[in-house]
Design an enzyme around this catalytic site. Sequence first.
Site, PDB file in Angstrom:
ATOM      1  CD  GLU A  34      -3.007  -0.118  -0.167  1.00 62.90           C
ATOM      2  OE1 GLU A  34      -3.200   0.241  -1.312  1.00 62.90           O
ATOM      3  OE2 GLU A  34      -3.580  -1.370   0.226  1.00 62.90           O
ATOM      4  CG  HIS A  35       0.081   5.174   0.700  1.00 63.41           C
ATOM      5  ND1 HIS A  35      -0.376   6.245   0.176  1.00 63.41           N
ATOM      6  CD2 HIS A  35      -1.025   4.396   1.341  1.00 63.41           C
ATOM      7  CE1 HIS A  35      -1.480   6.587   0.393  1.00 63.41           C
ATOM      8  NE2 HIS A  35      -1.995   5.471   1.082  1.00 63.41           N
ATOM      9  CG  ASP A  37       0.312   3.120  -6.442  1.00 60.28           C
ATOM     10  OD1 ASP A  37       0.723   3.617  -5.341  1.00 60.28           O
ATOM     11  OD2 ASP A  37      -0.709   3.201  -6.920  1.00 60.28           O
ATOM     12  CG  LEU A 125     -14.226  -2.678  -3.125  1.00 60.69           C
ATOM     13  CD1 LEU A 125     -15.399  -3.668  -2.891  1.00 60.69           C
ATOM     14  CD2 LEU A 125     -12.965  -3.287  -2.375  1.00 60.69           C
ATOM     15  CB  SER A 126     -11.230  -0.496  -8.540  1.00 59.34           C
ATOM     16  OG  SER A 126     -10.590   0.615  -9.631  1.00 59.34           O
ATOM     17  CB  SER A 128     -13.647   3.960 -11.796  1.00 62.72           C
ATOM     18  OG  SER A 128     -12.614   3.841 -11.235  1.00 62.72           O
ATOM     19  CG  ASP A 172      -7.226   1.007  -8.963  1.00 63.82           C
ATOM     20  OD1 ASP A 172      -6.580   0.373  -8.339  1.00 63.82           O
ATOM     21  OD2 ASP A 172      -8.037   1.803  -8.786  1.00 63.82           O
ATOM     22  CE1 TYR A 221      -2.371   8.244  -3.569  1.00 64.60           C
ATOM     23  CE2 TYR A 221      -1.789  10.336  -5.037  1.00 64.60           C
ATOM     24  CZ  TYR A 221      -1.831   8.828  -5.055  1.00 64.60           C
ATOM     25  OH  TYR A 221      -1.346   8.171  -6.100  1.00 64.60           O
TER      26      TYR A 221
HETATM   27  P1  ADP Z   1     -14.784   3.444  -7.243  1.00 65.11           P
HETATM   28  O1  ADP Z   1     -13.870   3.379  -5.928  1.00 65.11           O
HETATM   29  O2  ADP Z   1     -15.651   2.365  -7.081  1.00 65.11           O
HETATM   30  O3  ADP Z   1     -13.558   3.185  -8.529  1.00 65.11           O
HETATM   31  P2  ADP Z   1     -14.974   6.099  -8.453  1.00 65.11           P
HETATM   32  O4  ADP Z   1     -15.373   7.095  -8.114  1.00 65.11           O
HETATM   33  O5  ADP Z   1     -13.535   5.797  -9.051  1.00 65.11           O
HETATM   34  O6  ADP Z   1     -15.240   4.867  -7.546  1.00 65.11           O
HETATM   35  O7  ADP Z   1     -15.636   5.350  -9.712  1.00 65.11           O
HETATM   36  C1  ADP Z   1     -17.242   5.361  -9.772  1.00 65.11           C
HETATM   37  C2  ADP Z   1     -17.923   5.853 -10.755  1.00 65.11           C
HETATM   38  O8  ADP Z   1     -17.822   4.909 -12.111  1.00 65.11           O
HETATM   39  C3  ADP Z   1     -19.696   5.960 -10.552  1.00 65.11           C
HETATM   40  O9  ADP Z   1     -19.835   7.293 -10.013  1.00 65.11           O
HETATM   41  C4  ADP Z   1     -19.918   5.838 -12.189  1.00 65.11           C
HETATM   42  O10 ADP Z   1     -19.927   7.260 -12.874  1.00 65.11           O
HETATM   43  C5  ADP Z   1     -19.122   5.037 -12.654  1.00 65.11           C
HETATM   44  N1  ADP Z   1     -19.364   3.449 -12.575  1.00 65.11           N
HETATM   45  C6  ADP Z   1     -18.989   2.408 -11.783  1.00 65.11           C
HETATM   46  N2  ADP Z   1     -19.680   1.362 -12.121  1.00 65.11           N
HETATM   47  C7  ADP Z   1     -20.574   1.698 -12.883  1.00 65.11           C
HETATM   48  C8  ADP Z   1     -21.868   0.983 -13.247  1.00 65.11           C
HETATM   49  N3  ADP Z   1     -22.067  -0.316 -13.014  1.00 65.11           N
HETATM   50  N4  ADP Z   1     -22.698   1.619 -14.101  1.00 65.11           N
HETATM   51  C9  ADP Z   1     -22.525   2.896 -14.447  1.00 65.11           C
HETATM   52  N5  ADP Z   1     -21.498   3.556 -13.964  1.00 65.11           N
HETATM   53  C10 ADP Z   1     -20.584   3.048 -13.161  1.00 65.11           C
HETATM   54 MG    MG Z   2     -12.093   4.399  -9.086  1.00 58.77          MG
END
Ligand code: ADP
Ligand code: MG
Length: 381
Positions: A34-35, A37, A125-126, A128, A172, A221
């Site tokens: 952790e930290h 990368d 948990l990513s 995104s 990620d 961060y």
């Molecule tokens: P995380 O920690 O879950 O990656 P982020 O803020 O980086 O959080 O990303 C979350 C964003 O990604 C959501 O607000 C949305 O815009 C998009 N997203 C993630 N999963 C989905 C999904 N299943 N359907 C639509 N958008 C999603």
């Molecule tokens: Mg994310």
Amino acid sequence: MSLANKVRERFAAEFAADPAFVVRAPGRVNLIGEHTDYNDGFVFPLAIDRATFIALRPRNDNRVLAISLDMDDRREFALGDLRSPTEVDWIDYLIGVAWVLQERGYPLSGWEGVVSGDVPIGSGLSSSAALELATARAFHCVSGFGWDTQAMALACQKAENEWLGVNCGIMDQMISAAGLQDRALLIDCRSLQTDSAPLPAGSAVVILDTGTRRGLVDSAYNERRQQCEAAARHFGLPALRDIDSATFAERAHELDGLSRKRARHVVTENERTLRARDAMNAGDALALGALMIESHVSLRDEFEVSSPALDAIVNCANAEPDCYGARMTGAGFGGCAVALVRTESANDFVERVSKRYLEATGNQPSLYVTRASAGAATVYP
Ligand code: ADP
Ligand code: MG
């Protein structure tokens, strides 16, 4: 019903046909490292059994039409006319991936489909990266370019950094692209070389979401990053990755107290992460758990990125006799912890830790037993 079936059924209801493809890309949790990368070091995540799915079919008009079941929204864009977002919305993740792939010379075709996932959004948990890699895989299916996991991970990271404006490392996207069933992936964040190791037989990974989020994360961060870079500069090294703990111990007195603590975390965490590979290859859950416990102590006391909620949930987990070890995971100040527990006690563990943490803090946690799953792939046909 499985999510793959859910998106297939919704596709059939929307388009009155079967999808041509269903793709899947997973979220992730970092077991250790952790930290490290942004210090060119090592991380050791696994792709989890929660993922984003897209059921789709090609379109021949260079447009993408995506229906998000989770956002209850339907959006469309033209591949020849991509607009950079002023305020980020879910469709911008798809547009960003289209943008970077086109910029890198991949000829893209359009598609239409249904998107849904079960990676919890915004809990670290990513979700995104899962959405980005699922999107890249959808373009791969309809456009016919080859699938290179590292190239796709780098492209999706660039989309997240430059299109969405989120300053994340490569972990990620790399693990969502290259995850392996029942194995964790050791990633060298300098060379991007990967190695994998099996999770010890008879042990399960549990994700413990504290239910807390902190706004402090970004500034803290950036401050930690600067402290690490300054310490590396002091030693005349490109990054803290380049100093071993024995040399560090000899020269640590040259740093001021705070820099010394920050750097010591990174130097020892890199070594723990490499030792975690040995523990996994030996099937030694106790040794792996001990490294996770050390990692948490270092993050809490030296790097100072834990929080009362994270410490509380980690303490509740470590108090369980069938827990090999638990630690905070992710950037810190809230979010999730991760634990390695005896598989046969995993469900009891979830129940007991949830209850004790709620009693201790008043926060409602979410705990999930997870399995290491494969990276982004086409799951149908
Ligand atoms: P995380 O920690 O879950 O990656 P982020 O803020 O980086 O959080 O990303 C979350 C964003 O990604 C959501 O607000 C949305 O815009 C998009 N997203 C993630 N999963 C989905 C999904 N299943 N359907 C639509 N958008 C999603
Ligand atoms: Mg994310």
